[in-house]
Write an enzyme that holds these catalytic residues in place. Structure first.
Site, PDB file in Angstrom:
ATOM      1  N   LYS A   1       0.720  -1.167  -0.076  1.00 16.26           N
ATOM      2  CA  LYS A   1       0.033   0.020   0.169  1.00 16.26           C
ATOM      3  C   LYS A   1       0.935   1.040   0.036  1.00 16.26           C
ATOM      4  CE  LYS A   1      -2.429  -0.967   3.884  1.00 16.26           C
ATOM      5  NZ  LYS A   1      -1.613  -2.216   4.139  1.00 16.26           N
TER       6      LYS A   1
ATOM      7  N   ARG B   1      -9.656   0.506   8.905  1.00 13.07           N
ATOM      8  CA  ARG B   1      -9.263  -0.712   9.124  1.00 13.07           C
ATOM      9  C   ARG B   1     -10.212  -1.409  10.206  1.00 13.07           C
ATOM     10  NH1 ARG B   1      -3.475   0.339   9.169  1.00 13.07           N
ATOM     11  NH2 ARG B   1      -1.952  -1.356   9.517  1.00 13.07           N
TER      12      ARG B   1
ATOM     13  N   ARG C   1      11.674  -5.739   4.522  1.00  8.63           N
ATOM     14  CA  ARG C   1      11.346  -4.184   4.909  1.00  8.63           C
ATOM     15  C   ARG C   1      12.145  -4.010   6.291  1.00  8.63           C
ATOM     16  NH1 ARG C   1       5.418  -1.819   4.632  1.00  8.63           N
ATOM     17  NH2 ARG C   1       5.364  -2.434   6.755  1.00  8.63           N
TER      18      ARG C   1
ATOM     19  N   ARG D   1      11.269   0.358  11.367  1.00 10.24           N
ATOM     20  CA  ARG D   1      10.189  -0.048  12.010  1.00 10.24           C
ATOM     21  C   ARG D   1      10.610  -1.067  12.712  1.00 10.24           C
ATOM     22  NH1 ARG D   1       4.796   0.311   8.162  1.00 10.24           N
ATOM     23  NH2 ARG D   1       4.308  -0.599  10.040  1.00 10.24           N
TER      24      ARG D   1
ATOM     25  N   ARG E   1       0.167  -8.483  13.342  1.00  4.39           N
ATOM     26  CA  ARG E   1      -0.640  -7.696  12.586  1.00  4.39           C
ATOM     27  C   ARG E   1      -1.541  -8.207  11.597  1.00  4.39           C
ATOM     28  NH1 ARG E   1       4.710  -4.888  10.711  1.00  4.39           N
ATOM     29  NH2 ARG E   1       3.333  -3.711   9.341  1.00  4.39           N
TER      30      ARG E   1
HETATM   31  P1  AMP Z   1       0.816   0.725   8.975  1.00  5.42           P
HETATM   32  O1  AMP Z   1       1.568   1.689   8.695  1.00  5.42           O
HETATM   33  O2  AMP Z   1      -0.402   1.070   8.200  1.00  5.42           O
HETATM   34  O3  AMP Z   1       1.277  -0.821   8.694  1.00  5.42           O
HETATM   35  O4  AMP Z   1       0.201   0.661  10.428  1.00  5.42           O
HETATM   36  C1  AMP Z   1       1.146   0.636  11.507  1.00  5.42           C
HETATM   37  C2  AMP Z   1       0.413   0.350  12.790  1.00  5.42           C
HETATM   38  O5  AMP Z   1      -0.121   1.534  13.120  1.00  5.42           O
HETATM   39  C3  AMP Z   1      -0.619  -0.838  12.816  1.00  5.42           C
HETATM   40  O6  AMP Z   1      -0.222  -2.264  13.062  1.00  5.42           O
HETATM   41  C4  AMP Z   1      -1.593  -0.178  13.981  1.00  5.42           C
HETATM   42  O7  AMP Z   1      -0.837  -0.638  14.995  1.00  5.42           O
HETATM   43  C5  AMP Z   1      -1.377   1.068  13.810  1.00  5.42           C
HETATM   44  N1  AMP Z   1      -2.600   1.637  12.803  1.00  5.42           N
HETATM   45  C6  AMP Z   1      -2.144   2.261  11.465  1.00  5.42           C
HETATM   46  N2  AMP Z   1      -3.374   2.642  10.960  1.00  5.42           N
HETATM   47  C7  AMP Z   1      -4.654   2.175  11.928  1.00  5.42           C
HETATM   48  C8  AMP Z   1      -5.914   2.199  11.828  1.00  5.42           C
HETATM   49  N3  AMP Z   1      -6.495   2.770  10.677  1.00  5.42           N
HETATM   50  N4  AMP Z   1      -6.655   1.930  12.817  1.00  5.42           N
HETATM   51  C9  AMP Z   1      -5.971   1.338  14.077  1.00  5.42           C
HETATM   52  N5  AMP Z   1      -4.557   1.102  14.034  1.00  5.42           N
HETATM   53  C10 AMP Z   1      -3.639   1.569  13.100  1.00  5.42           C
END
Ligand code: AMP
Length: 191
Positions: free
Chosen positions: A14, A89, A128, A134, A146
């Site tokens: 994404k 999400r 990654r 991260r 996740r």
């Molecule tokens: P991402 O960068 O989208 O992989 O998000 C990394 C982490 O941020 C996720 O594993 C969640 O802990 C948190 N996170 C990101 N977006 C959301 C969302 N829309 N709702 C809840 N937690 C989120």
């Protein structure tokens, strides 16, 4: 206004595809993961609360991310459209987003859902993790948590948009350019 959701499990590409899509279509990129990581690096109270949840691979509370998205929408009144990445999400987030966009009379045009096998996701995320900085990408237990959160809470978001006939499945394996081209073909049909 033209609003899109880029959907898919962690590691489905994404972020990579968002960068290319916003450049091509002139959309404003709204990634809740990026917004949360920015809060963490600025050591805000919200960032401190979110970090411990993110480090476990769990979702932060709906009201936190909905609040962030609401502020970001208000902060960009002149945007041609938004590309939502990593949001919504949960079903509650999807409903809240629809309400926020209703106020702007700018509904979601489509949800582009990237499909990638689980083995490939884990391989990509561990790779990654070698360079992303991260902490949630380096530990396979957190990566699997996740993906579990995605299956338990996030996959239902596609069902929500299916009711409105807005979901477009896109094969998320192949080269970055191949996947980008598949996404563009679908967007161009709807733009
Ligand atoms: P991402 O960068 O989208 O992989 O998000 C990394 C982490 O941020 C996720 O594993 C969640 O802990 C948190 N996170 C990101 N977006 C959301 C969302 N829309 N709702 C809840 N937690 C989120």
């Amino acid at each position: 206004m033209f609003n899109l959701i880029l959907f898919g499990p962690p590691g489905s590409g994404k972020g990579t595809q968002s960068e290319k899509l916003i450049a091509k279509y002139g959309l404003k990129h709204l990634s809740t993961g990026d917004l949360l990581r920015s809060e963490i690096s600025r050591q805000t109270p919200l960032g401190k609360e979110a970090k411990s949840i993110m480090d476990k691979g769990q979702l932060v509370p709906d009201e936190v991310v909905i609040g962030m998205i609401s502020s970001a929408l208000d902060a960009n009144p002149d945007a041609r459209g938004f590309l939502f990445d990593g949001f919504p999400r949960t079903a509650a987030q999807a409903e809240a987003l629809d309400k926020l966009l209703e106020l702007k009379e700018a509904p979601i045009a489509a949800m582009l859902a990237l499909e990638v096998s689980e083995d490939e996701l884990i391989k990509r995320l561990l790779k990654r993790g070698e360079t992303s900085g991260r902490s949630d990408d380096t530990n396979e237990v957190v990566i699997r948590a996740r993906i579990t959160e995605y299956h338990n809470k996030t996959a239902v978001v596609a069902d929500y948009y299916k009711k409105f006939d807005k979901v477009v499945m896109v094969k998320g394996e192949g080269t970055i350019d191949e996947i980008f081209s598949r996404l563009c073909t679908e967007i161009d049909k709807r733009a």
